[in-house]
Design a protein around this motif. Sequence first.
Motif, PDB file in Angstrom:
ATOM      1  N   VAL A   2       0.848  -1.182   0.000  1.00  0.00           N
ATOM      2  CA  VAL A   2       0.000   0.000   0.000  1.00  0.00           C
ATOM      3  C   VAL A   2       0.884   1.232   0.000  1.00  0.00           C
ATOM      4  CG1 VAL A   2      -1.716   1.312   1.299  1.00  0.00           C
ATOM      5  CG2 VAL A   2      -1.840  -1.184   1.244  1.00  0.00           C
ATOM      6  N   GLN A   3       0.563   2.164  -0.840  1.00  0.00           N
ATOM      7  CA  GLN A   3       1.264   3.451  -0.833  1.00  0.00           C
ATOM      8  C   GLN A   3       0.301   4.524  -0.344  1.00  0.00           C
ATOM      9  OE1 GLN A   3       2.829   3.865  -4.853  1.00  0.00           O
ATOM     10  NE2 GLN A   3       4.801   3.092  -4.148  1.00  0.00           N
ATOM     11  N   LEU A   4       0.819   5.364   0.546  1.00  0.00           N
ATOM     12  CA  LEU A   4       0.011   6.411   1.157  1.00  0.00           C
ATOM     13  C   LEU A   4       0.635   7.765   0.855  1.00  0.00           C
ATOM     14  CD1 LEU A   4      -0.426   4.714   4.657  1.00  0.00           C
ATOM     15  CD2 LEU A   4      -2.032   4.668   2.751  1.00  0.00           C
ATOM     16  N   VAL A   5      -0.191   8.699   0.419  1.00  0.00           N
ATOM     17  CA  VAL A   5       0.286  10.032   0.084  1.00  0.00           C
ATOM     18  C   VAL A   5      -0.585  11.069   0.794  1.00  0.00           C
ATOM     19  CG1 VAL A   5       0.750  11.696  -1.736  1.00  0.00           C
ATOM     20  CG2 VAL A   5       1.105   9.249  -2.163  1.00  0.00           C
ATOM     21  N   ALA A  23      -4.315   9.714   0.527  1.00  0.00           N
ATOM     22  CA  ALA A  23      -4.796   8.864  -0.553  1.00  0.00           C
ATOM     23  C   ALA A  23      -3.996   7.570  -0.573  1.00  0.00           C
ATOM     24  CB  ALA A  23      -4.665   9.584  -1.884  1.00  0.00           C
ATOM     25  N   ALA A  24      -4.705   6.467  -0.670  1.00  0.00           N
ATOM     26  CA  ALA A  24      -4.073   5.155  -0.640  1.00  0.00           C
ATOM     27  C   ALA A  24      -4.211   4.458  -1.983  1.00  0.00           C
ATOM     28  CB  ALA A  24      -4.711   4.291   0.449  1.00  0.00           C
ATOM     29  N   SER A  25      -3.167   3.756  -2.341  1.00  0.00           N
ATOM     30  CA  SER A  25      -3.234   2.920  -3.531  1.00  0.00           C
ATOM     31  C   SER A  25      -3.765   1.551  -3.156  1.00  0.00           C
ATOM     32  CB  SER A  25      -1.840   2.788  -4.151  1.00  0.00           C
ATOM     33  OG  SER A  25      -0.994   2.085  -3.255  1.00  0.00           O
ATOM     34  N   GLY A  26      -4.096   0.747  -4.154  1.00  0.00           N
ATOM     35  CA  GLY A  26      -4.502  -0.616  -3.885  1.00  0.00           C
ATOM     36  C   GLY A  26      -6.002  -0.776  -3.740  1.00  0.00           C
ATOM     37  N   ARG A  27      -6.429  -2.021  -3.855  1.00  0.00           N
ATOM     38  CA  ARG A  27      -7.865  -2.316  -3.844  1.00  0.00           C
ATOM     39  C   ARG A  27      -8.359  -2.821  -2.509  1.00  0.00           C
ATOM     40  NH1 ARG A  27      -8.071  -6.254  -8.921  1.00  0.00           N
ATOM     41  NH2 ARG A  27      -6.117  -6.888  -7.977  1.00  0.00           N
ATOM     42  N   THR A  28      -7.487  -2.835  -1.498  1.00  0.00           N
ATOM     43  CA  THR A  28      -7.892  -3.376  -0.206  1.00  0.00           C
ATOM     44  C   THR A  28      -7.947  -2.306   0.874  1.00  0.00           C
ATOM     45  OG1 THR A  28      -5.595  -3.963   0.252  1.00  0.00           O
ATOM     46  CG2 THR A  28      -6.996  -5.662  -0.729  1.00  0.00           C
ATOM     47  N   PHE A  29      -8.027  -1.057   0.474  1.00  0.00           N
ATOM     48  CA  PHE A  29      -8.044   0.051   1.439  1.00  0.00           C
ATOM     49  C   PHE A  29      -9.139  -0.146   2.470  1.00  0.00           C
ATOM     50  CE2 PHE A  29      -7.456   4.229   3.039  1.00  0.00           C
ATOM     51  CZ  PHE A  29      -8.716   4.773   3.257  1.00  0.00           C
ATOM     52  N   SER A  30     -10.286  -0.596   2.058  1.00  0.00           N
ATOM     53  CA  SER A  30     -11.423  -0.713   2.973  1.00  0.00           C
ATOM     54  C   SER A  30     -11.229  -1.769   4.041  1.00  0.00           C
ATOM     55  CB  SER A  30     -12.701  -1.010   2.186  1.00  0.00           C
ATOM     56  OG  SER A  30     -12.578  -2.234   1.496  1.00  0.00           O
ATOM     57  N   ARG A  72     -13.206   8.739   6.736  1.00  0.00           N
ATOM     58  CA  ARG A  72     -12.669   8.046   5.565  1.00  0.00           C
ATOM     59  C   ARG A  72     -13.764   7.878   4.525  1.00  0.00           C
ATOM     60  NH1 ARG A  72     -10.290   2.630   7.581  1.00  0.00           N
ATOM     61  NH2 ARG A  72      -9.959   2.239   5.349  1.00  0.00           N
ATOM     62  N   ASP A  73     -13.322   7.776   3.289  1.00  0.00           N
ATOM     63  CA  ASP A  73     -14.206   7.493   2.170  1.00  0.00           C
ATOM     64  C   ASP A  73     -13.607   6.293   1.451  1.00  0.00           C
ATOM     65  OD1 ASP A  73     -15.624   7.358  -0.203  1.00  0.00           O
ATOM     66  OD2 ASP A  73     -15.758   9.527  -0.432  1.00  0.00           O
ATOM     67  N   ASN A  74     -14.143   5.127   1.714  1.00  0.00           N
ATOM     68  CA  ASN A  74     -13.566   3.915   1.137  1.00  0.00           C
ATOM     69  C   ASN A  74     -13.749   3.855  -0.379  1.00  0.00           C
ATOM     70  OD1 ASN A  74     -12.568   3.032   3.573  1.00  0.00           O
ATOM     71  ND2 ASN A  74     -14.293   1.652   3.994  1.00  0.00           N
ATOM     72  N   ALA A  75     -14.742   4.529  -0.895  1.00  0.00           N
ATOM     73  CA  ALA A  75     -14.930   4.565  -2.347  1.00  0.00           C
ATOM     74  C   ALA A  75     -13.824   5.369  -3.021  1.00  0.00           C
ATOM     75  CB  ALA A  75     -16.288   5.154  -2.687  1.00  0.00           C
ATOM     76  N   LYS A  76     -13.228   6.301  -2.280  1.00  0.00           N
ATOM     77  CA  LYS A  76     -12.152   7.133  -2.820  1.00  0.00           C
ATOM     78  C   LYS A  76     -10.786   6.734  -2.293  1.00  0.00           C
ATOM     79  CE  LYS A  76     -15.060  11.215  -3.534  1.00  0.00           C
ATOM     80  NZ  LYS A  76     -15.248  12.662  -3.225  1.00  0.00           N
ATOM     81  N   ASN A  77     -10.727   5.674  -1.492  1.00  0.00           N
ATOM     82  CA  ASN A  77      -9.456   5.225  -0.916  1.00  0.00           C
ATOM     83  C   ASN A  77      -8.743   6.367  -0.184  1.00  0.00           C
ATOM     84  OD1 ASN A  77      -9.938   2.741  -2.047  1.00  0.00           O
ATOM     85  ND2 ASN A  77      -7.965   2.565  -3.076  1.00  0.00           N
TER      86      ASN A  77
END
Length: 122
Positions: A2-5, A23-30, A72-77
Motif C-alpha cells: 500500500v502506498q500512502l500520500v 490517498a491510498a493505492s490498492g484495492r484493499t483500502f477498505s 474516511r471514504d472507502n470509495a475514494k481510498n
Amino acid sequence: QVQLVESGGGLVQAGGSLRLSCAASGRTFSSYAMGWFRRAPGKEREFVARISSSGGVTYYAGFVKGRFTISRDNAKNTVYLQMNSLKPEDTAVYYCAAAVTGGGRYSDYDYWGQGTQVTVSS
C-alpha cells in the motif's frame, strides 16, 4: 503493498483550520484500519487519531479530542483529518498509516506515508 500520500498541510494562524487527506493505492483500502500520527520538532512521533476499516469506530488522543475529526471514504481510498481550532503546539509533520490488523498499537501499522507539514503561527 500500500502506498500512502498525504496532502493538505500548510501554514495557518492559531484558531484556524486545515483538512489533511491521505490517498491510498490498492484495492484493499477498505480492509485497513487507518491512523494519523504526528512528529513535532525535537519530539517523538505520537498518535493523533485512528479509524476502523468501516469508519464506524474512531479514537482520538486526548490533546485533540473535540478539535480534530478523522473520517474516511472507502470509495475514494482516502482518509481525512479535519483540524479545527489549531494551536501553535499542533505544529508538526503529520503522517497517515495503515494497519492490516488491529490499529490500537503503534506496532500495528504496516504502511506509512511521507508526511505533510503543518505549521501553526501564534
